[in-house]
Scaffold this motif. Sequence first.
Motif, mmCIF file in Angstrom:
data_model
loop_
_atom_site.group_PDB
_atom_site.id
_atom_site.type_symbol
_atom_site.label_atom_id
_atom_site.label_comp_id
_atom_site.label_asym_id
_atom_site.label_seq_id
_atom_site.Cartn_x
_atom_site.Cartn_y
_atom_site.Cartn_z
ATOM 1 N N GLU A 337 0.817 -1.218 0.000
ATOM 2 C CA GLU A 337 0.000 0.000 0.000
ATOM 3 C C GLU A 337 0.843 1.257 0.000
ATOM 4 O O GLU A 337 0.535 2.233 -0.691
ATOM 5 N N GLU A 338 1.937 1.261 0.751
ATOM 6 C CA GLU A 338 2.740 2.477 0.880
ATOM 7 C C GLU A 338 3.508 2.818 -0.394
ATOM 8 O O GLU A 338 4.077 3.905 -0.513
ATOM 9 N N LYS A 339 3.527 1.897 -1.380
ATOM 10 C CA LYS A 339 4.211 2.153 -2.644
ATOM 11 C C LYS A 339 3.253 2.149 -3.832
ATOM 12 O O LYS A 339 3.681 2.262 -4.985
ATOM 13 N N PHE A 340 1.966 2.054 -3.547
ATOM 14 C CA PHE A 340 0.990 1.841 -4.612
ATOM 15 C C PHE A 340 0.945 3.014 -5.587
ATOM 16 O O PHE A 340 0.910 2.839 -6.805
ATOM 17 N N SER A 341 0.930 4.251 -5.079
ATOM 18 C CA SER A 341 0.808 5.402 -5.971
ATOM 19 C C SER A 341 2.022 5.547 -6.872
ATOM 20 O O SER A 341 1.906 5.953 -8.031
ATOM 21 N N ARG A 342 3.222 5.231 -6.347
ATOM 22 C CA ARG A 342 4.411 5.305 -7.190
ATOM 23 C C ARG A 342 4.343 4.285 -8.320
ATOM 24 O O ARG A 342 4.645 4.596 -9.483
ATOM 25 N N VAL A 343 3.943 3.076 -8.000
ATOM 26 C CA VAL A 343 3.796 2.060 -9.042
ATOM 27 C C VAL A 343 2.731 2.477 -10.043
ATOM 28 O O VAL A 343 2.898 2.341 -11.260
ATOM 29 N N SER A 344 1.618 2.999 -9.536
ATOM 30 C CA SER A 344 0.547 3.463 -10.413
ATOM 31 C C SER A 344 1.031 4.564 -11.344
ATOM 32 O O SER A 344 0.626 4.633 -12.511
ATOM 33 N N SER A 345 1.916 5.439 -10.844
ATOM 34 C CA SER A 345 2.405 6.526 -11.693
ATOM 35 C C SER A 345 3.244 5.994 -12.851
ATOM 36 O O SER A 345 3.193 6.529 -13.966
ATOM 37 N N TYR A 346 4.043 4.939 -12.616
ATOM 38 C CA TYR A 346 4.796 4.334 -13.719
ATOM 39 C C TYR A 346 3.843 3.674 -14.725
ATOM 40 O O TYR A 346 4.084 3.698 -15.939
ATOM 41 N N ASP A 347 2.765 3.101 -14.226
ATOM 42 C CA ASP A 347 1.747 2.536 -15.106
ATOM 43 C C ASP A 347 1.132 3.634 -15.976
ATOM 44 O O ASP A 347 0.971 3.477 -17.194
ATOM 45 N N TRP A 348 0.777 4.763 -15.358
ATOM 46 C CA TRP A 348 0.222 5.895 -16.100
ATOM 47 C C TRP A 348 1.226 6.406 -17.140
ATOM 48 O O TRP A 348 0.846 6.689 -18.285
ATOM 49 N N LEU A 349 2.478 6.535 -16.735
ATOM 50 C CA LEU A 349 3.485 7.038 -17.671
ATOM 51 C C LEU A 349 3.602 6.120 -18.879
ATOM 52 O O LEU A 349 3.639 6.584 -20.028
#
Length: 424
Positions: A337-349
Motif C-alpha cells: 500500500e505504501e508504494k501503490f501510488s508510485r507504481v501506479s504513476s509508472y503505469d500511467w506514464l
Amino acid sequence: MRARPTWAGRNYTILTAATVVSGLGHSGALIAAAFAVLGAGGSATDVGLVAAARTVPLIALVLVGGALADRLPRHRVMVAANALSCVSQGAFALLVLAGEPRLWQMAVLAALGGTGQAFFAPASEGMVLASVSGEHSARAFAVFRMGMNGANIGGAALGGALIAAVGPGWVLAADAVAFACAGALRAFLDVSGVPPRTGDVGMLRSLRDGWREVISRPWLWSVVVQFALVNAVIAAAEAVYGPLVAEAHLGGPGPWGVALGAFGAGTLAGALLMTRYRPRRLLLTGSLCIFPLALPSAALAVPLPAGWLTVVMALTGVSVEIFSVTWMTALHQEIPEEKFSRVSSYDWLGSLAGIPLATALAGPVQEAVGLHTALWGCAGVVVLLTAAVLCVPDVRQLTRRTTVAAAGVTPPATPPAAEDPVVG
C-alpha cells in the motif's frame, strides 16, 4: 433493505460519488475546450496544440505525483489537485465568456489542468481500492468503473447539448463547479485508520523505490511496456485513421460517433459483468482480453460497414473493461500500500508516453504506406505484443488469492492450482 452493499463503506461511497460528479463535468469540458478554440478563430491544428498542452505536463509530472502521493496523505493530494483543476477551468471559462481568448492563454490553462491530473491520478488509484477489503476489491473496482464510465458517457452527451444551447464557456464553468464539489466531497474522507506518512525519504529515492517495485515484477513491467505501444497505436487509429475511414467509407462523422458511443456502452457492460465474474488467473484472463483491441483497426482496414463496426467497438469496450478490473485487482493484491501510488504513476506514464508521438507520426506513416496498411499494422502490433506478454510465466500464473488483506497488506503468494482452466 440496505441502501448500499455492506462492503461499500463511507470512504468508498465518497470516492465513487466524487468521481461521478467530476466525470460529468470534465468529459463535457474536454469537448467545450475544443469548441472554445474553434470559436476564437482557431484551426484544427490549434485544437491539437491545446490538447497537447494538457497532455504534456500530465506525462512529465505523473511520476512526481505518484511519489508525492506516497509521501503525503493521499486525500490531501487529491483535494489540492481538484482545487487546481477548479481554478484552471474557472479561469478558462471566464476567458471564453469574456470574449476573444488567445491561443497561448488557453494552452496555459489547459496545461494547469493537466498538471492537476498528474497529481490526482496516482493518488486516486491508491485510495479507491484501499477503501475496501481485499476480498471485495474486484467487485468494488468494477462498480467504481461503472460509475466513472457512465459519468463520462453522460457528461459528453450533456456537454455537447449544452455547448449548442449556451456555448462552451458555461460548460467550462460547470466543470469548475464540478471539481469544487468533488474536492469538497473528498475532503470528508475518513483517514483515521491510515498509517501516517513521514515523507522523510527524498523524492529521487522515492522514485527509485517505485521503479524497483516495477522492475522486480516481470508481470508488471511487461504489461506496462506492452501498453506503452498498444495505447499509442490505438490512439493513432482512433484519433487519426478512424475519421479518415469514416469520411471516405462510412458516411461521415455520424456513424463514427455512434461506433465510439458503442465502445462506451461496452465498457459499462464489461464493468457490470466484472461485478459477478471472478477469474482465478487474473492476468491470463485480462491479457486474453487484449487481443480484441486489434479488431477496431482491422475493421477500419477492411473496412466493415458502420453497423458491424459498431458491434466490434461494443465488444472491444467489454474486453477493455475486463482487463482493467483484473489489472487493478492484481496491482491491489501484489503491491504494498505504501508504494501503490508510485507504481501506479509508472503505469500511467507507460500508458500515456507514446500517444503524442504516435498521433504526430500517424499522418506521415499513412502517407508513406497507405491508410489500409497502416491500420493493419496497428492491429498487428496489438496482436504481437499481447502474444509476447503471454509468454511471460508470471502473467500466465498470477492467481487471485482467496483471502487478501485490505490496504495493501500482502500475504504470501498462492501458486496456481493444476486444475485451473486456461481461460482463467
